[in-house]
Design a protein around this motif. Structure first.
Motif, PDB file in Angstrom:
ATOM      1  N   ASP A   9       0.842  -1.052  -0.028  1.00 59.21           N
ATOM      2  CA  ASP A   9       0.104   0.037  -0.121  1.00 59.21           C
ATOM      3  C   ASP A   9       0.766   1.236   0.060  1.00 59.21           C
ATOM      4  O   ASP A   9       0.564   2.061  -0.797  1.00 59.21           O
ATOM      5  CB  ASP A   9      -0.952  -0.046   1.276  1.00 59.21           C
ATOM      6  CG  ASP A   9      -1.944  -1.149   1.198  1.00 59.21           C
ATOM      7  OD1 ASP A   9      -2.299  -1.713  -0.051  1.00 59.21           O
ATOM      8  OD2 ASP A   9      -2.340  -1.502   2.225  1.00 59.21           O
ATOM      9  N   LYS A  10       1.948   1.108   0.842  1.00 63.17           N
ATOM     10  CA  LYS A  10       2.766   2.271   0.813  1.00 63.17           C
ATOM     11  C   LYS A  10       3.425   2.582  -0.663  1.00 63.17           C
ATOM     12  O   LYS A  10       3.695   3.632  -0.632  1.00 63.17           O
ATOM     13  CB  LYS A  10       3.850   2.153   2.051  1.00 63.17           C
ATOM     14  CG  LYS A  10       3.265   2.136   3.398  1.00 63.17           C
ATOM     15  CD  LYS A  10       4.265   1.784   4.424  1.00 63.17           C
ATOM     16  CE  LYS A  10       3.810   1.877   5.762  1.00 63.17           C
ATOM     17  NZ  LYS A  10       4.436   1.534   6.837  1.00 63.17           N
ATOM     18  N   ILE A  11       3.965   1.501  -1.166  1.00 63.56           N
ATOM     19  CA  ILE A  11       4.617   1.549  -2.467  1.00 63.56           C
ATOM     20  C   ILE A  11       3.565   2.245  -3.386  1.00 63.56           C
ATOM     21  O   ILE A  11       3.805   2.826  -4.396  1.00 63.56           O
ATOM     22  CB  ILE A  11       5.321   0.244  -3.005  1.00 63.56           C
ATOM     23  CG1 ILE A  11       6.419  -0.197  -1.977  1.00 63.56           C
ATOM     24  CG2 ILE A  11       5.590   0.180  -4.269  1.00 63.56           C
ATOM     25  CD1 ILE A  11       6.616  -1.428  -2.313  1.00 63.56           C
ATOM     26  N   ALA A  12       2.236   1.865  -3.421  1.00 57.60           N
ATOM     27  CA  ALA A  12       1.452   2.022  -4.390  1.00 57.60           C
ATOM     28  C   ALA A  12       1.132   3.714  -4.165  1.00 57.60           C
ATOM     29  O   ALA A  12       0.860   4.421  -5.321  1.00 57.60           O
ATOM     30  CB  ALA A  12       0.002   1.418  -4.251  1.00 57.60           C
ATOM     31  N   SER A  36       7.078  -6.854  -7.391  1.00 53.30           N
ATOM     32  CA  SER A  36       7.721  -7.782  -6.516  1.00 53.30           C
ATOM     33  C   SER A  36       7.056  -7.992  -5.371  1.00 53.30           C
ATOM     34  O   SER A  36       7.123  -9.317  -4.831  1.00 53.30           O
ATOM     35  CB  SER A  36       9.061  -7.230  -6.556  1.00 53.30           C
ATOM     36  OG  SER A  36       9.995  -8.037  -5.617  1.00 53.30           O
ATOM     37  N   GLU A  37       6.532  -6.979  -4.433  1.00 62.90           N
ATOM     38  CA  GLU A  37       6.086  -7.004  -3.085  1.00 62.90           C
ATOM     39  C   GLU A  37       4.849  -8.064  -3.377  1.00 62.90           C
ATOM     40  O   GLU A  37       4.558  -8.762  -2.345  1.00 62.90           O
ATOM     41  CB  GLU A  37       5.819  -5.730  -2.608  1.00 62.90           C
ATOM     42  CG  GLU A  37       5.078  -5.753  -1.445  1.00 62.90           C
ATOM     43  CD  GLU A  37       5.732  -6.484  -0.190  1.00 62.90           C
ATOM     44  OE1 GLU A  37       4.869  -6.891   0.682  1.00 62.90           O
ATOM     45  OE2 GLU A  37       7.106  -6.809  -0.185  1.00 62.90           O
ATOM     46  N   LEU A  38       4.007  -7.682  -4.262  1.00 61.02           N
ATOM     47  CA  LEU A  38       2.787  -8.448  -4.383  1.00 61.02           C
ATOM     48  C   LEU A  38       3.026 -10.081  -4.620  1.00 61.02           C
ATOM     49  O   LEU A  38       2.467 -10.679  -4.226  1.00 61.02           O
ATOM     50  CB  LEU A  38       1.902  -7.845  -5.329  1.00 61.02           C
ATOM     51  CG  LEU A  38       1.410  -6.373  -4.962  1.00 61.02           C
ATOM     52  CD1 LEU A  38       0.496  -5.757  -6.016  1.00 61.02           C
ATOM     53  CD2 LEU A  38       0.380  -6.608  -3.576  1.00 61.02           C
ATOM     54  N   SER A  39       3.948 -10.089  -5.504  1.00 56.02           N
ATOM     55  CA  SER A  39       4.310 -11.597  -5.985  1.00 56.02           C
ATOM     56  C   SER A  39       5.139 -12.250  -4.895  1.00 56.02           C
ATOM     57  O   SER A  39       4.891 -13.753  -4.916  1.00 56.02           O
ATOM     58  CB  SER A  39       5.337 -11.655  -7.211  1.00 56.02           C
ATOM     59  OG  SER A  39       6.663 -10.993  -6.965  1.00 56.02           O
ATOM     60  N   MET A  55      -5.476  -2.734  -7.561  1.00 57.81           N
ATOM     61  CA  MET A  55      -4.381  -1.692  -7.019  1.00 57.81           C
ATOM     62  C   MET A  55      -3.293  -1.850  -8.260  1.00 57.81           C
ATOM     63  O   MET A  55      -2.774  -0.778  -8.843  1.00 57.81           O
ATOM     64  CB  MET A  55      -3.521  -2.172  -5.688  1.00 57.81           C
ATOM     65  CG  MET A  55      -2.359  -1.578  -5.620  1.00 57.81           C
ATOM     66  SD  MET A  55      -1.583  -2.423  -4.051  1.00 57.81           S
ATOM     67  CE  MET A  55      -2.617  -2.546  -2.851  1.00 57.81           C
ATOM     68  N   ILE A  56      -2.878  -2.849  -8.813  1.00 56.10           N
ATOM     69  CA  ILE A  56      -2.028  -3.226 -10.143  1.00 56.10           C
ATOM     70  C   ILE A  56      -2.534  -2.364 -11.392  1.00 56.10           C
ATOM     71  O   ILE A  56      -1.756  -1.634 -11.771  1.00 56.10           O
ATOM     72  CB  ILE A  56      -1.666  -4.514 -10.288  1.00 56.10           C
ATOM     73  CG1 ILE A  56      -0.924  -5.121  -9.100  1.00 56.10           C
ATOM     74  CG2 ILE A  56      -1.076  -4.796 -11.689  1.00 56.10           C
ATOM     75  CD1 ILE A  56       0.352  -4.713  -8.969  1.00 56.10           C
ATOM     76  N   ALA A  57      -3.915  -2.560 -11.714  1.00 60.02           N
ATOM     77  CA  ALA A  57      -4.613  -1.939 -12.872  1.00 60.02           C
ATOM     78  C   ALA A  57      -4.204  -0.449 -12.581  1.00 60.02           C
ATOM     79  O   ALA A  57      -4.067   0.286 -13.460  1.00 60.02           O
ATOM     80  CB  ALA A  57      -6.044  -2.303 -13.014  1.00 60.02           C
ATOM     81  N   ALA A  58      -4.579   0.204 -11.516  1.00 57.14           N
ATOM     82  CA  ALA A  58      -4.804   1.517 -11.222  1.00 57.14           C
ATOM     83  C   ALA A  58      -3.139   1.922 -11.640  1.00 57.14           C
ATOM     84  O   ALA A  58      -2.745   3.075 -11.967  1.00 57.14           O
ATOM     85  CB  ALA A  58      -5.126   1.884  -9.775  1.00 57.14           C
ATOM     86  N   ALA A  59      -2.326   1.401 -11.059  1.00 53.46           N
ATOM     87  CA  ALA A  59      -0.918   1.845 -11.098  1.00 53.46           C
ATOM     88  C   ALA A  59      -0.298   1.594 -12.289  1.00 53.46           C
ATOM     89  O   ALA A  59       0.199   2.815 -12.977  1.00 53.46           O
ATOM     90  CB  ALA A  59      -0.100   0.757 -10.101  1.00 53.46           C
ATOM     91  N   TYR A  60      -0.904   0.769 -13.117  1.00 55.70           N
ATOM     92  CA  TYR A  60      -0.320   0.393 -14.602  1.00 55.70           C
ATOM     93  C   TYR A  60      -1.052   1.571 -15.349  1.00 55.70           C
ATOM     94  O   TYR A  60      -0.594   2.120 -16.255  1.00 55.70           O
ATOM     95  CB  TYR A  60      -0.666  -1.022 -14.957  1.00 55.70           C
ATOM     96  CG  TYR A  60       0.548  -1.945 -15.107  1.00 55.70           C
ATOM     97  CD1 TYR A  60       1.567  -1.789 -15.837  1.00 55.70           C
ATOM     98  CD2 TYR A  60       0.501  -2.709 -13.989  1.00 55.70           C
ATOM     99  CE1 TYR A  60       2.759  -2.602 -15.487  1.00 55.70           C
ATOM    100  CE2 TYR A  60       1.166  -3.574 -13.996  1.00 55.70           C
ATOM    101  CZ  TYR A  60       2.511  -3.666 -14.773  1.00 55.70           C
ATOM    102  OH  TYR A  60       3.536  -4.604 -14.442  1.00 55.70           O
ATOM    103  N   ALA A  61      -2.258   1.914 -14.971  1.00 59.63           N
ATOM    104  CA  ALA A  61      -2.808   3.024 -16.003  1.00 59.63           C
ATOM    105  C   ALA A  61      -2.396   4.356 -15.460  1.00 59.63           C
ATOM    106  O   ALA A  61      -2.043   5.153 -16.594  1.00 59.63           O
ATOM    107  CB  ALA A  61      -4.397   3.121 -15.300  1.00 59.63           C
TER     108      ALA A  61
END
Length: 70
Positions: A9-12, A36-39, A55-61
């Protein structure tokens, strides 16, 4: 007020801040750290209860938007 406790969450949040500030390369590194953290979450048999897909979709967008020429 308490902030997020999970590292992912902090990284995001840091990724979003880097995007807001136009720091494309930093944002890319943070996105890689988030992946890396999520995997690495909890090992092979762990069950993730959060909605990491969103979370990942939003970060990639956000990253695509930052990488796109204006």
């Amino acid at each position: 007020m308490e902030g997020p406790r999970r590292l992912s969450d902090k990284i995001a949040l840091a990724h979003a801040q880097a995007c807001d500030q136009g720091k494309r390369e930093v944002a890319q590194h943070l996105l890689e750290a988030l992946e890396s953290e999520l995997s690495a979450f909890g090992g092979r048999d762990a069950v993730e209860r959060r909605s990491v897909d969103e979370m990942i979709a939003a970060a990639y967008a956000r990253q695509r938007q930052l990488d796109s020429p204006a």
